[in-house]
Design a protein around this motif. Structure first.
Motif, mmCIF file in Angstrom:
data_model
loop_
_atom_site.group_PDB
_atom_site.id
_atom_site.type_symbol
_atom_site.label_atom_id
_atom_site.label_comp_id
_atom_site.label_asym_id
_atom_site.label_seq_id
_atom_site.Cartn_x
_atom_site.Cartn_y
_atom_site.Cartn_z
ATOM 1 N N GLY A 1 144.418 28.537 25.969
ATOM 2 C CA GLY A 1 144.844 27.591 27.023
ATOM 3 C C GLY A 1 145.219 26.188 26.371
ATOM 4 O O GLY A 1 144.915 25.156 25.989
ATOM 5 N N ALA A 2 145.561 25.780 28.061
ATOM 6 C CA ALA A 2 145.708 23.642 28.035
ATOM 7 C C ALA A 2 144.937 22.992 27.904
ATOM 8 O O ALA A 2 143.599 23.829 28.296
ATOM 9 N N PRO A 3 144.785 22.009 27.264
ATOM 10 C CA PRO A 3 145.985 21.720 26.629
ATOM 11 C C PRO A 3 146.633 22.393 25.526
ATOM 12 O O PRO A 3 145.313 22.589 24.735
ATOM 13 N N LYS A 4 146.802 22.067 25.289
ATOM 14 C CA LYS A 4 147.892 22.523 23.388
ATOM 15 C C LYS A 4 148.408 21.526 22.993
ATOM 16 O O LYS A 4 149.260 20.803 22.718
ATOM 17 N N PHE A 5 147.710 22.099 21.787
ATOM 18 C CA PHE A 5 148.302 20.842 20.205
ATOM 19 C C PHE A 5 149.224 21.990 19.192
ATOM 20 O O PHE A 5 148.700 22.362 19.180
ATOM 21 N N PRO A 6 149.816 20.904 18.937
ATOM 22 C CA PRO A 6 150.952 21.953 17.889
ATOM 23 C C PRO A 6 150.405 22.162 16.467
ATOM 24 O O PRO A 6 149.897 23.944 15.772
ATOM 25 N N THR A 7 149.116 21.427 16.536
ATOM 26 C CA THR A 7 148.528 21.680 14.831
ATOM 27 C C THR A 7 148.880 23.187 13.877
ATOM 28 O O THR A 7 148.843 24.130 13.274
ATOM 29 N N PRO A 8 149.683 21.837 13.196
ATOM 30 C CA PRO A 8 150.913 22.881 12.210
ATOM 31 C C PRO A 8 150.701 23.449 10.681
ATOM 32 O O PRO A 8 150.727 24.560 10.473
ATOM 33 N N HIS A 9 149.462 22.918 10.377
ATOM 34 C CA HIS A 9 148.591 23.680 9.266
ATOM 35 C C HIS A 9 147.794 25.527 10.147
ATOM 36 O O HIS A 9 147.977 26.214 9.012
#
Length: 592
Positions: A200-208
């Motif tokens: 849930g919130a907050p949401k980070f992109p965390t591309p890895h």
């Protein structure tokens, strides 16, 4: 009147140089003074584009009465976490250990020998909502320091010992495809099927995390792995976390729908997200992902590139003292800028009255909105691009957020990797030229007399010994640049840096890479980690670099070192695979 920060290079530190607080930079002089005067140390860690850092400065550090209390009781030290991630990392771990939470600004109170006994993040000036204020806290600390000094120091020693305990070695475990399966299953359970992302919130992109899932899909053609990636990438691109007018991604979303961001823009997010969209384009050939990568590069090359070739750190969330002001719009502004038909079209696509109900929107000025598209709104309408350009031109006349124009080796390495990969995948010579310019800038301006990396450059001054992430991320960038250009000088530079990294950071006793050099400053404990955060971990990036270099050079010793890194962290990875997705991407590579 200025304090000791006036001679620093960091925009963050210089921004505090005229506070009435008698700030010192981190260094022996400040700690020696604390010992001489028998005072505890008040350590405040933040960064130039941090909204709550600005709030704490306005409330407390610019306030004469609070500054008087701080100066009376403490030796006060300010640290830019981007300049000194080694200091930030250690004391953030302290904060998480003591309070079960973390964030910035980070506040640590410690003995003159750097041992902490109090930790917090943002502290208000006065006590409110159950959170103690500085004006109440400082006298309490003064009394405790004077009357229970031995007890405080004993507590500080216990906390330091607890940090050492965390480092204890665990027996290795076998990492295999089952480890990849375990991570995939966890992501499947935590995936937000409505909005994309995880939890849930907050949401980070965390591309890895997305890198891992795309490799998992490619390995076993698990459609759900790719669906999670696509839903997340599409949700972010359509949301307010993406700057729909000027491009580039904000740091994270305060709500689960990707609509209300914290508005700072970080270079590392642009690099890592560009790589994610490029890889998604490779897998799916959907133009939306290629276009998003191009938009990120447009932003970086336009707004974040130094004339000498390096890339700046970040842009602030605040302008004119208001978070997000630069990025918000009113209906009236849109109608004044655009002809009626274009205004009506833009507002129908990008303004949504129901947003007022979203957590975080209540803090925005009444009548303002964050431009974003409806999730699952289909192809992003090309028709609005000329409208976007008109709005962008109008927005350029506003007061801009602060730009932190430090150039950091590690974040530049990530951007070089993204641009070089973009040049390959999108067949765009402009991106290759930008990647080369940045690599040449680092080679020319950010190495010392021994050819070793320096961490920070600003205004002609390169300083601060390189850390693991500097080496690992720059090597990653150079490998991508070599594969995009086939210029051997970049491979040679990568191999040279890799040799230095092994000499300066390798743990000869147990394996793995320390975050700081063998000859580096002693800061409580010397860290060696593989867990990812907002950035992938240096050990995990180095692991994949070593595997790639081993294949390119046929040097089996590099492969042995890679295997040792995987072994050292294997127990942690096996227990918490989703906290180590960059290492899992390397594991996927090694499994073939």
């Amino acid at each position: 009147m200025t304090n000791y920060l006036i001679h620093e290079k960091s925009p963050y530190l210089l921004g505090h140089a005229r506070n009435p607080v008698d700030w010192h930079p981190w260094g022996d002089e400040a700690f020696d003074k604390a010992r001489r005067e028998n005072k505890p140390v008040f350590l405040s860690i933040g960064y130039a584009t941090c909204h709550w850092c600005h709030v704490m400065e306005r409330e407390s550090f610019e306030d004469e009465e609070t500054a008087r209390l701080l100066n009376d009781v403490f030796i006060c030290i300010k640290v830019d976490r981007e300049e000194r991630p080694d200091i930030d990392s250690v004391y953030m771990k302290v904060c998480q250990l003591m309070t079960k939470s973390g964030g910035w600004p980070l506040t640590i109170i410690m003995t003159p020998d750097k041992k902490p006994f109090f930790a917090a993040t943002y502290i208000p000036r006065e006590t409110r909502y159950g959170r103690i204020g500085l004006q109440e806290l400082i006298p309490r600390i003064k009394t405790l320091w004077q009357t229970r000094n031995a007890e405080l120091k004993a507590n500080a020693a216990e906390i330091t010992q607890a940090l050492e305990t965390i480092k204890q070695k665990t027996p290795p475990q076998q990492l295999s495809k089952k480890t990849l399966d375990k991570a995939y299953e966890y992501f499947l359970q935590s995936f937000d099927r409505v909005h994309g992302g995880f939890g849930g919130a907050p949401k980070f992109p965390t591309p890895h995390n997305l890198y891992f899932l795309m490799r998992y899909y490619h390995r076993g053609k698990k459609d759900s792995a790719l669906q999670m990636v696509e839903k997340t990438l599409q949700g972010m691109r359509r949301g307010g976390i993406f700057d729909q007018i000027g491009f580039g991604f904000h740091r994270y979303s305060t709500d689960e729908r990707w609509i209300v961001p914290h508005f700072e823009k970080m270079l590392y997010d642009q690099a890592l997200l560009a790589l994610a969209y490029l890889e998604a384009y490779q897998l799916t050939r959907k133009e939306e992902y290629a276009r998003t990568a191009r938009e990120i590069f447009t932003y970086v090359l336009r707004d974040m590139t130094d004339e000498q070739g390096g890339f700046y750190c970040a842009e602030d969330a605040d302008s004119e003292g208001v978070e997000g002001k630069f990025y918000l719009w009113t209906q009236e502004e849109i109608k004044n800028i655009l002809p009626p038909g274009e205004a009506s079209l833009f507002l129908s696509l990008y303004q949504h009255p129901e947003d007022r109900e979203i957590h975080g929107m209540q803090e925005m000025p009444r009548g303002h909105f964050i431009p974003h598209l409806v999730p699952d709104s289909g192809e992003i309408p090309i028709l609005t691009d000329k409208i976007r350009q008109k709005l962008f031109a109008a927005r350029e006349t506003r007061v801009h957020p602060l730009k932190d124009d430090k150039i950091l080796a590690d974040w530049n390495g990530l951007m070089i990797a993204a641009l070089a990969k973009g040049a390959q995948i999108l067949d765009e010579p402009l991106y290759l030229k930008a990647a080369r310019n940045a690599a040449d800038f680092i080679f020319t301006n950010m190495t010392d007399e021994q050819g070793e990396l320096l961490h920070r450059w600003r205004a002609g001054d390169a300083s601060i010994a390189g850390m693991l992430d500097d080496y690992a991320f720059v090597i990653w960038g150079l490998l991508e640049l070599y594969e995009a250009s086939w210029q051997t000088k970049y491979l040679e530079f990568a191999l040279r840096l890799n040799r230095q990294m092994m000499e300066r950071y390798w743990d000869e006793k147990e394996g793995g890479l320390y975050f700081t050099q063998h000859e580096g400053e002693d800061i409580l404990v010397r860290q060696k980690e593989a867990q990812d955060g907002a950035l992938p971990s240096g050990n995990s990036v180095a692991l994949l670099n070593l595997l790639r270099l081993a294949r390119i050079t046929a040097n089996s010793e590099l492969e042995n070192r890679a295997a040792k890194i995987a072994e050292v962290f294997s127990a942690q990875v096996a227990q918490h695979p989703t906290a180590h997705t960059q290492l899992l991407a390397a594991l996927d590579f090694s499994l073939g």
